[in-house]
Motif scaffolding. Sequence first.
Motif, mmCIF file in Angstrom:
data_model
loop_
_atom_site.group_PDB
_atom_site.id
_atom_site.type_symbol
_atom_site.label_atom_id
_atom_site.label_comp_id
_atom_site.label_asym_id
_atom_site.label_seq_id
_atom_site.Cartn_x
_atom_site.Cartn_y
_atom_site.Cartn_z
ATOM 1 N N SER A 130 0.810 -1.218 0.000
ATOM 2 C CA SER A 130 0.000 0.000 0.000
ATOM 3 C C SER A 130 0.843 1.267 0.000
ATOM 4 O O SER A 130 0.306 2.373 -0.017
ATOM 5 C CB SER A 130 -0.915 0.014 1.226
ATOM 6 O OG SER A 130 -0.141 -0.007 2.412
ATOM 7 N N LEU A 131 2.174 1.143 0.009
ATOM 8 C CA LEU A 131 3.035 2.318 0.083
ATOM 9 C C LEU A 131 3.244 2.939 -1.291
ATOM 10 O O LEU A 131 3.410 2.224 -2.280
ATOM 11 C CB LEU A 131 4.400 1.936 0.676
ATOM 12 C CG LEU A 131 4.444 1.593 2.161
ATOM 13 C CD1 LEU A 131 5.846 1.145 2.546
ATOM 14 C CD2 LEU A 131 4.026 2.791 3.007
ATOM 15 N N PRO A 132 3.312 4.270 -1.375
ATOM 16 C CA PRO A 132 3.699 4.935 -2.625
ATOM 17 C C PRO A 132 5.158 4.609 -2.960
ATOM 18 O O PRO A 132 5.912 4.120 -2.103
ATOM 19 C CB PRO A 132 3.511 6.421 -2.302
ATOM 20 C CG PRO A 132 2.640 6.456 -1.099
ATOM 21 C CD PRO A 132 2.932 5.200 -0.324
ATOM 22 N N PRO A 133 5.582 4.886 -4.197
ATOM 23 C CA PRO A 133 6.928 4.482 -4.637
ATOM 24 C C PRO A 133 8.074 4.958 -3.744
ATOM 25 O O PRO A 133 8.959 4.169 -3.394
ATOM 26 C CB PRO A 133 7.031 5.076 -6.039
ATOM 27 C CG PRO A 133 5.624 5.143 -6.517
ATOM 28 C CD PRO A 133 4.804 5.458 -5.304
ATOM 29 N N TYR A 134 8.070 6.242 -3.365
ATOM 30 C CA TYR A 134 9.220 6.739 -2.603
ATOM 31 C C TYR A 134 9.321 6.124 -1.206
ATOM 32 O O TYR A 134 10.392 5.630 -0.832
ATOM 33 C CB TYR A 134 9.192 8.266 -2.515
ATOM 34 C CG TYR A 134 10.386 8.821 -1.776
ATOM 35 C CD1 TYR A 134 11.667 8.753 -2.333
ATOM 36 C CD2 TYR A 134 10.238 9.396 -0.516
ATOM 37 C CE1 TYR A 134 12.768 9.252 -1.650
ATOM 38 C CE2 TYR A 134 11.334 9.892 0.172
ATOM 39 C CZ TYR A 134 12.599 9.817 -0.406
ATOM 40 O OH TYR A 134 13.684 10.306 0.275
ATOM 41 N N ALA A 194 11.925 2.122 2.379
ATOM 42 C CA ALA A 194 11.796 0.953 3.253
ATOM 43 C C ALA A 194 12.654 -0.198 2.755
ATOM 44 O O ALA A 194 13.348 -0.867 3.536
ATOM 45 C CB ALA A 194 10.334 0.528 3.337
ATOM 46 N N LEU A 195 12.615 -0.433 1.446
ATOM 47 C CA LEU A 195 13.395 -1.528 0.869
ATOM 48 C C LEU A 195 14.896 -1.289 1.016
ATOM 49 O O LEU A 195 15.646 -2.184 1.419
ATOM 50 C CB LEU A 195 13.035 -1.694 -0.609
ATOM 51 C CG LEU A 195 11.663 -2.291 -0.921
ATOM 52 C CD1 LEU A 195 11.311 -2.078 -2.387
ATOM 53 C CD2 LEU A 195 11.635 -3.779 -0.570
ATOM 54 N N SER A 196 15.338 -0.077 0.679
ATOM 55 C CA SER A 196 16.772 0.207 0.755
ATOM 56 C C SER A 196 17.256 0.230 2.200
ATOM 57 O O SER A 196 18.364 -0.233 2.495
ATOM 58 C CB SER A 196 17.106 1.521 0.050
ATOM 59 O OG SER A 196 16.418 2.609 0.642
ATOM 60 N N TYR A 209 13.224 4.275 -7.053
ATOM 61 C CA TYR A 209 13.949 5.537 -6.992
ATOM 62 C C TYR A 209 14.020 6.182 -8.377
ATOM 63 O O TYR A 209 13.913 7.408 -8.506
ATOM 64 C CB TYR A 209 15.364 5.318 -6.452
ATOM 65 C CG TYR A 209 15.448 5.191 -4.952
ATOM 66 C CD1 TYR A 209 14.975 6.202 -4.110
ATOM 67 C CD2 TYR A 209 16.026 4.066 -4.359
ATOM 68 C CE1 TYR A 209 15.064 6.089 -2.731
ATOM 69 C CE2 TYR A 209 16.133 3.946 -2.976
ATOM 70 C CZ TYR A 209 15.642 4.966 -2.177
ATOM 71 O OH TYR A 209 15.737 4.860 -0.799
ATOM 72 N N ARG A 210 14.205 5.360 -9.415
ATOM 73 C CA ARG A 210 14.233 5.911 -10.772
ATOM 74 C C ARG A 210 12.869 6.525 -11.121
ATOM 75 O O ARG A 210 12.800 7.579 -11.766
ATOM 76 C CB ARG A 210 14.593 4.818 -11.774
ATOM 77 C CG ARG A 210 16.028 4.304 -11.683
ATOM 78 C CD ARG A 210 16.376 3.524 -12.936
ATOM 79 N NE ARG A 210 17.603 2.763 -12.830
ATOM 80 C CZ ARG A 210 18.835 3.280 -12.955
ATOM 81 N NH1 ARG A 210 18.975 4.578 -13.176
ATOM 82 N NH2 ARG A 210 19.907 2.502 -12.872
ATOM 83 N N GLU A 211 11.803 5.858 -10.700
ATOM 84 C CA GLU A 211 10.450 6.340 -11.010
ATOM 85 C C GLU A 211 10.213 7.734 -10.465
ATOM 86 O O GLU A 211 9.573 8.580 -11.131
ATOM 87 C CB GLU A 211 9.422 5.361 -10.445
ATOM 88 C CG GLU A 211 7.971 5.740 -10.728
ATOM 89 C CD GLU A 211 6.977 4.748 -10.141
ATOM 90 O OE1 GLU A 211 5.801 5.112 -9.977
ATOM 91 O OE2 GLU A 211 7.390 3.603 -9.834
ATOM 92 N N VAL A 212 10.711 8.010 -9.266
ATOM 93 C CA VAL A 212 10.479 9.322 -8.656
ATOM 94 C C VAL A 212 11.628 10.291 -8.908
ATOM 95 O O VAL A 212 11.581 11.444 -8.476
ATOM 96 C CB VAL A 212 10.224 9.190 -7.138
ATOM 97 C CG1 VAL A 212 8.984 8.352 -6.876
ATOM 98 C CG2 VAL A 212 11.428 8.603 -6.412
ATOM 99 N N GLY A 213 12.664 9.818 -9.620
ATOM 100 C CA GLY A 213 13.787 10.691 -9.964
ATOM 101 C C GLY A 213 14.649 11.092 -8.791
ATOM 102 O O GLY A 213 15.235 12.187 -8.793
ATOM 103 N N ASP A 214 14.783 10.225 -7.800
ATOM 104 C CA ASP A 214 15.579 10.530 -6.612
ATOM 105 C C ASP A 214 17.036 10.129 -6.838
ATOM 106 O O ASP A 214 17.389 8.948 -6.722
ATOM 107 C CB ASP A 214 15.006 9.795 -5.396
ATOM 108 C CG ASP A 214 15.723 10.177 -4.111
ATOM 109 O OD1 ASP A 214 16.672 9.478 -3.735
ATOM 110 O OD2 ASP A 214 15.334 11.194 -3.508
ATOM 111 N N LYS A 215 17.887 11.097 -7.183
ATOM 112 C CA LYS A 215 19.275 10.780 -7.536
ATOM 113 C C LYS A 215 20.083 10.211 -6.374
ATOM 114 O O LYS A 215 20.824 9.237 -6.571
ATOM 115 C CB LYS A 215 19.952 12.020 -8.119
ATOM 116 C CG LYS A 215 19.412 12.419 -9.475
ATOM 117 C CD LYS A 215 20.134 13.637 -10.030
ATOM 118 C CE LYS A 215 19.597 14.001 -11.414
ATOM 119 N NZ LYS A 215 20.296 15.196 -11.962
#
Length: 266
Positions: free
Chosen positions: A7-11, A16-18, A44-50
């Motif tokens: 149920s969590l959004p991508p970021y 949580a995973l990392s 992370y790629r989906e949200v563009g978090d470098k």
Amino acid sequence: ILTKSGSLPPYPLARALSGAGLIAFARGDYARAEALLEQSLPLYREVGDKPGIAMALEVPGHMATLRGEYGRAREMVEESLALHRELGEDWNVAMGLNSLGWIPLRQGDHDRAARLFEEGLSVARRVGDRFAINVLLYSLALSRQAQGDLTGATGLLEEGLVLSAEAGDDASAAYCLERLAELAAQQDDPERAAHLYGAAETLLEAAGGVPVYDYARDRSEHERAVSEMRSRMEKAAFEEAWARGRAMGRGRAVEYALRKDDGALA
């Protein structure tokens, strides 16, 4: 958290995973760490978090190096390193150069490995972080040893040993002592090697044997080196030298390794 991650959004899910992956890595569960970080990467790629992308590439890239998947490893480590440079994260740049250097080191291109480690060490010294400096000193020492520069390798390991001892870091000190023992054996001094190996064993036991420098180091390499050195000594002489080394303790072991007190065994 991970059991409810659907149920969590991508970021938040990526975080949580990392986060779980880094915890697994710290506990020595490298396979789980790699799997979790790889799951976080597309999020992370989906949200563009470098910063997240760079971080999620690091452990899988290094583990690919250890498996001999050098093409995949280079792609991941170079992408991570480029992002850390772009973000101005010098500590991560130093560690990324260390990871990148391990690829040519394992492929036998010791000159290129040394250049990368030298660059990383320069960055680490500029940052002033003891851990990063120690990592790069150790890696550069391995490349110098592979190049046949035993004097250069010894100096780098001695510097790392002093830094480790000053910080009370028994695991790091032990790995430096092990490599100094290998160098002593290469220079036809098996008794000194046995002393240093014995001292390193005691420190690793005290530290829990957690690998610091080459992550999931294959201890069979260490065991082969000890076996070869042992074969060059009489059994009783080897056992006595090893026992004396084990009895030294960190302070006396450092003095002995630096040749400041060769009477440390008395």
